[in-house]
Design a protein around this motif. Sequence first.
Motif, PDB file in Angstrom:
ATOM      1  N   LYS A 144     -39.435 -30.208  29.824  1.00  0.00           N
ATOM      2  CA  LYS A 144     -38.936 -29.835  28.434  1.00  0.00           C
ATOM      3  C   LYS A 144     -38.704 -31.226  27.824  1.00  0.00           C
ATOM      4  N   GLN A 145     -38.232 -32.294  28.860  1.00  0.00           N
ATOM      5  CA  GLN A 145     -38.166 -33.569  28.219  1.00  0.00           C
ATOM      6  C   GLN A 145     -39.334 -33.983  27.818  1.00  0.00           C
ATOM      7  N   TYR A 148     -40.641 -32.246  24.681  1.00  0.00           N
ATOM      8  CA  TYR A 148     -39.983 -32.547  23.186  1.00  0.00           C
ATOM      9  C   TYR A 148     -40.223 -34.068  22.957  1.00  0.00           C
ATOM     10  N   LEU A 151     -43.663 -34.522  21.510  1.00  0.00           N
ATOM     11  CA  LEU A 151     -43.522 -33.961  20.224  1.00  0.00           C
ATOM     12  C   LEU A 151     -43.149 -35.154  19.257  1.00  0.00           C
ATOM     13  N   ILE A 152     -41.723 -35.647  19.641  1.00  0.00           N
ATOM     14  CA  ILE A 152     -41.287 -36.836  18.839  1.00  0.00           C
ATOM     15  C   ILE A 152     -42.262 -38.103  18.854  1.00  0.00           C
ATOM     16  N   GLY A 174     -34.450 -38.182  16.862  1.00  0.00           N
ATOM     17  CA  GLY A 174     -35.286 -37.017  17.575  1.00  0.00           C
ATOM     18  C   GLY A 174     -34.783 -37.118  19.126  1.00  0.00           C
ATOM     19  N   LEU A 178     -33.285 -33.439  19.926  1.00  0.00           N
ATOM     20  CA  LEU A 178     -34.041 -32.612  20.953  1.00  0.00           C
ATOM     21  C   LEU A 178     -33.800 -32.762  22.499  1.00  0.00           C
ATOM     22  N   LEU A 179     -33.641 -33.895  22.721  1.00  0.00           N
ATOM     23  CA  LEU A 179     -33.368 -34.330  24.161  1.00  0.00           C
ATOM     24  C   LEU A 179     -31.869 -34.318  24.438  1.00  0.00           C
TER      25      LEU A 179
END
Length: 264
Positions: A144-145, A148, A151-152, A174, A178-179
């Motif tokens: 997931k990191q 995300y 994406l950032i 971000g 997100l993280l």
Amino acid sequence: MCCLDLFADYSLTTIFALAVLAFTAGFIDAVVGGGGLIQIPALLINLPNTPVATIFGTNKVAAITGTSVAAYQFSKKVNFNFKLLIIVSFFSFVSSFLGAMIVSIINSEILKPIILFVLVIILVYTYLKKDLGTGSKKELSFKKQVIYGSLIGGIVGFYDGFFGPGGGSFYLLGFVVLLGFDFVRASAYAKIINCVTNVGALLVFLKQGNYLMQIGIVMAFCNIAGSLMGSKMALNQGNKFIRVIFLIVVILMILRYAYDIFIT
């Protein structure tokens, strides 16, 4: 005498003003990013007859040194996940390059109202959410990191290449939102990635000859000094200090885009 000749075309007042503002930009950039909000206008105002491309190139000469020093300072205190850092840096570099290419095709002015709206939302959200970035809130899986983070890197990297000012601040936010990073850790990651994306831009400007090396070197030393002070204060004062500076920088960005949209 030879060294003085290099600055014969510039007044002492101009050199002093650029030095002071480069120090200030280095300080702010080391804490939350956004040093370009100060440094680029400083160059435009003090060197009004200089082509814009040369202004940007000179800014990069100064900014990349300060950002590198700040990144080193943070790296001594923050433990990085280097796999994540490399992946995000890769996406940031590629998207930044694409953004720089597209800016010559699409008029960036049409997107400024959207950026202004996003900045206002960020300001309100960060101000109201008092605990944002005060500690690590999420324990995400590495997968997931990566998702995300990529994406950032893709979105902010494109912005950095397309617009530029405040890119480091968007990276920071971000990573926090997100993280789930705290502000100190997020700022550390933002510095490293900013260095990577700035290298590509600087190489282009150097190849094109769009820089004033003597001015850039003077500003670089001052930017480094400000960066050293800013990174030390950020690490010593912690997340609350970074949060306050972040809010100030977002306000400056809002004022800058509002001026571009409604006044100029």
